[in-house]
Scaffold this motif. Sequence first.
Motif, mmCIF file in Angstrom:
data_model
loop_
_atom_site.group_PDB
_atom_site.id
_atom_site.type_symbol
_atom_site.label_atom_id
_atom_site.label_comp_id
_atom_site.label_asym_id
_atom_site.label_seq_id
_atom_site.Cartn_x
_atom_site.Cartn_y
_atom_site.Cartn_z
ATOM 1 N N GLU A 116 0.859 -1.175 0.000
ATOM 2 C CA GLU A 116 0.000 0.000 0.000
ATOM 3 C C GLU A 116 0.899 1.230 0.000
ATOM 4 O O GLU A 116 2.029 1.186 0.490
ATOM 5 N N GLU A 117 0.376 2.316 -0.515
ATOM 6 C CA GLU A 117 1.116 3.578 -0.533
ATOM 7 C C GLU A 117 0.200 4.661 0.022
ATOM 8 O O GLU A 117 -0.877 4.901 -0.516
ATOM 9 N N THR A 118 0.615 5.279 1.108
ATOM 10 C CA THR A 118 -0.162 6.352 1.719
ATOM 11 C C THR A 118 0.588 7.654 1.523
ATOM 12 O O THR A 118 1.801 7.718 1.746
ATOM 13 N N ALA A 119 -0.126 8.688 1.098
ATOM 14 C CA ALA A 119 0.465 10.019 0.936
ATOM 15 C C ALA A 119 -0.189 10.948 1.946
ATOM 16 O O ALA A 119 -1.414 11.045 2.015
ATOM 17 N N TYR A 120 0.659 11.623 2.729
ATOM 18 C CA TYR A 120 0.207 12.576 3.742
ATOM 19 C C TYR A 120 0.716 13.962 3.353
ATOM 20 O O TYR A 120 1.928 14.145 3.170
ATOM 21 N N GLY A 121 -0.190 14.919 3.195
ATOM 22 C CA GLY A 121 0.179 16.261 2.763
ATOM 23 C C GLY A 121 0.945 17.034 3.818
ATOM 24 O O GLY A 121 0.522 17.121 4.968
ATOM 25 N N LEU A 122 2.084 17.590 3.403
ATOM 26 C CA LEU A 122 2.888 18.437 4.284
ATOM 27 C C LEU A 122 2.750 19.908 3.916
ATOM 28 O O LEU A 122 2.627 20.763 4.791
ATOM 29 N N SER A 123 2.780 20.211 2.608
ATOM 30 C CA SER A 123 2.588 21.587 2.148
ATOM 31 C C SER A 123 2.109 21.556 0.703
ATOM 32 O O SER A 123 2.339 20.585 -0.020
ATOM 33 N N GLY A 124 1.446 22.619 0.285
ATOM 34 C CA GLY A 124 0.903 22.677 -1.065
ATOM 35 C C GLY A 124 -0.226 21.681 -1.239
ATOM 36 O O GLY A 124 -0.745 21.133 -0.263
ATOM 37 N N VAL A 125 -0.601 21.451 -2.498
ATOM 38 C CA VAL A 125 -1.694 20.523 -2.814
ATOM 39 C C VAL A 125 -1.238 19.590 -3.924
ATOM 40 O O VAL A 125 -0.782 20.036 -4.982
ATOM 41 N N LEU A 126 -1.342 18.291 -3.674
ATOM 42 C CA LEU A 126 -1.003 17.277 -4.665
ATOM 43 C C LEU A 126 -2.296 16.605 -5.116
ATOM 44 O O LEU A 126 -3.110 16.198 -4.293
ATOM 45 N N THR A 127 -2.471 16.510 -6.427
ATOM 46 C CA THR A 127 -3.642 15.830 -6.987
ATOM 47 C C THR A 127 -3.276 14.367 -7.208
ATOM 48 O O THR A 127 -2.293 14.063 -7.882
ATOM 49 N N VAL A 128 -4.058 13.479 -6.620
ATOM 50 C CA VAL A 128 -3.850 12.045 -6.728
ATOM 51 C C VAL A 128 -5.051 11.465 -7.460
ATOM 52 O O VAL A 128 -6.194 11.733 -7.084
ATOM 53 N N THR A 129 -4.804 10.702 -8.496
ATOM 54 C CA THR A 129 -5.875 10.026 -9.213
ATOM 55 C C THR A 129 -5.752 8.540 -8.914
ATOM 56 O O THR A 129 -4.701 7.940 -9.150
ATOM 57 N N VAL A 130 -6.817 7.962 -8.353
ATOM 58 C CA VAL A 130 -6.836 6.543 -7.996
ATOM 59 C C VAL A 130 -8.055 5.923 -8.657
ATOM 60 O O VAL A 130 -9.192 6.334 -8.384
ATOM 61 N N GLU A 131 -7.798 4.950 -9.543
ATOM 62 C CA GLU A 131 -8.887 4.267 -10.260
ATOM 63 C C GLU A 131 -9.853 5.277 -10.893
ATOM 64 O O GLU A 131 -11.065 5.110 -10.847
ATOM 65 N N GLY A 132 -9.295 6.359 -11.459
ATOM 66 C CA GLY A 132 -10.096 7.357 -12.152
ATOM 67 C C GLY A 132 -10.719 8.425 -11.263
ATOM 68 O O GLY A 132 -11.256 9.405 -11.769
ATOM 69 N N LYS A 133 -10.673 8.256 -9.948
ATOM 70 C CA LYS A 133 -11.218 9.265 -9.029
ATOM 71 C C LYS A 133 -10.107 10.224 -8.636
ATOM 72 O O LYS A 133 -8.992 9.797 -8.324
ATOM 73 N N ILE A 134 -10.415 11.517 -8.601
ATOM 74 C CA ILE A 134 -9.428 12.547 -8.307
ATOM 75 C C ILE A 134 -9.578 13.018 -6.863
ATOM 76 O O ILE A 134 -10.688 13.319 -6.404
ATOM 77 N N PHE A 135 -8.431 13.069 -6.163
ATOM 78 C CA PHE A 135 -8.374 13.534 -4.778
ATOM 79 C C PHE A 135 -7.310 14.616 -4.692
ATOM 80 O O PHE A 135 -6.264 14.505 -5.326
ATOM 81 N N GLU A 136 -7.569 15.641 -3.908
ATOM 82 C CA GLU A 136 -6.558 16.664 -3.664
ATOM 83 C C GLU A 136 -6.106 16.537 -2.223
ATOM 84 O O GLU A 136 -6.927 16.545 -1.305
ATOM 85 N N ILE A 137 -4.794 16.396 -2.043
ATOM 86 C CA ILE A 137 -4.224 16.212 -0.711
ATOM 87 C C ILE A 137 -3.483 17.489 -0.327
ATOM 88 O O ILE A 137 -2.503 17.863 -0.973
ATOM 89 N N GLY A 138 -3.988 18.164 0.699
ATOM 90 C CA GLY A 138 -3.339 19.353 1.226
ATOM 91 C C GLY A 138 -2.702 19.031 2.563
ATOM 92 O O GLY A 138 -2.741 17.891 3.038
ATOM 93 N N PRO A 139 -2.117 20.029 3.209
ATOM 94 C CA PRO A 139 -1.477 19.807 4.510
ATOM 95 C C PRO A 139 -2.441 19.175 5.517
ATOM 96 O O PRO A 139 -3.593 19.597 5.648
ATOM 97 N N GLY A 140 -1.974 18.128 6.169
ATOM 98 C CA GLY A 140 -2.775 17.447 7.181
ATOM 99 C C GLY A 140 -3.779 16.456 6.630
ATOM 100 O O GLY A 140 -4.526 15.845 7.379
#
Length: 159
Positions: A62-86
């Motif tokens: 498994e791969e978990t991404a935890y936002g530290l700064s800025g915003v990263l867009t993650v696409t998983v199985e076609g669904k889009i998630f934005e990961i910000g700090p916290g």
Amino acid sequence: MTQLHAVGLEVNPAEETIFVGPLGIRFLLTGENSSGSVATFEMTVPPTEGLPAPPHSHNGYEETAYGLSGVLTVTVEGKIFEIGPGQAACVPRGAVHSFRNNTTDDAKVLCIITPAAIGPEYFREIAAVLKAAAGGPPDRAKMVEIMHRHGLKPAIPPA
């Protein structure tokens, strides 16, 4: 701190930053430092950049991404998630995913790999292929071979 060294533990054992194209990867723990249970690394993604590898999946971790700064867009199985700090998102085994920074600021995330099935060598190898391309398109067959050898499965068929 002495007790940690007495049992062979280190804090941030690797201070190396690996540049995979414009992305900066800095491992905090590898499988060697955690009896194979976890690998963690910081990933800095500059504005308008994404992973140089194609969307992919991995069945071994498994791969978990935890936002530290800025915003990263993650696409998983076609669904889009934005990961910000916290904020965090876990990519389950076998899910096709990709990452991209669609903003004008750097995005930094802490990536947690469980178990520690991938380490710095994967990123060093991919970085070498990108460097050899000298700004041109990387050797796609070599990128796919490296991905397969490290347990990643590209979601696009090889050329």
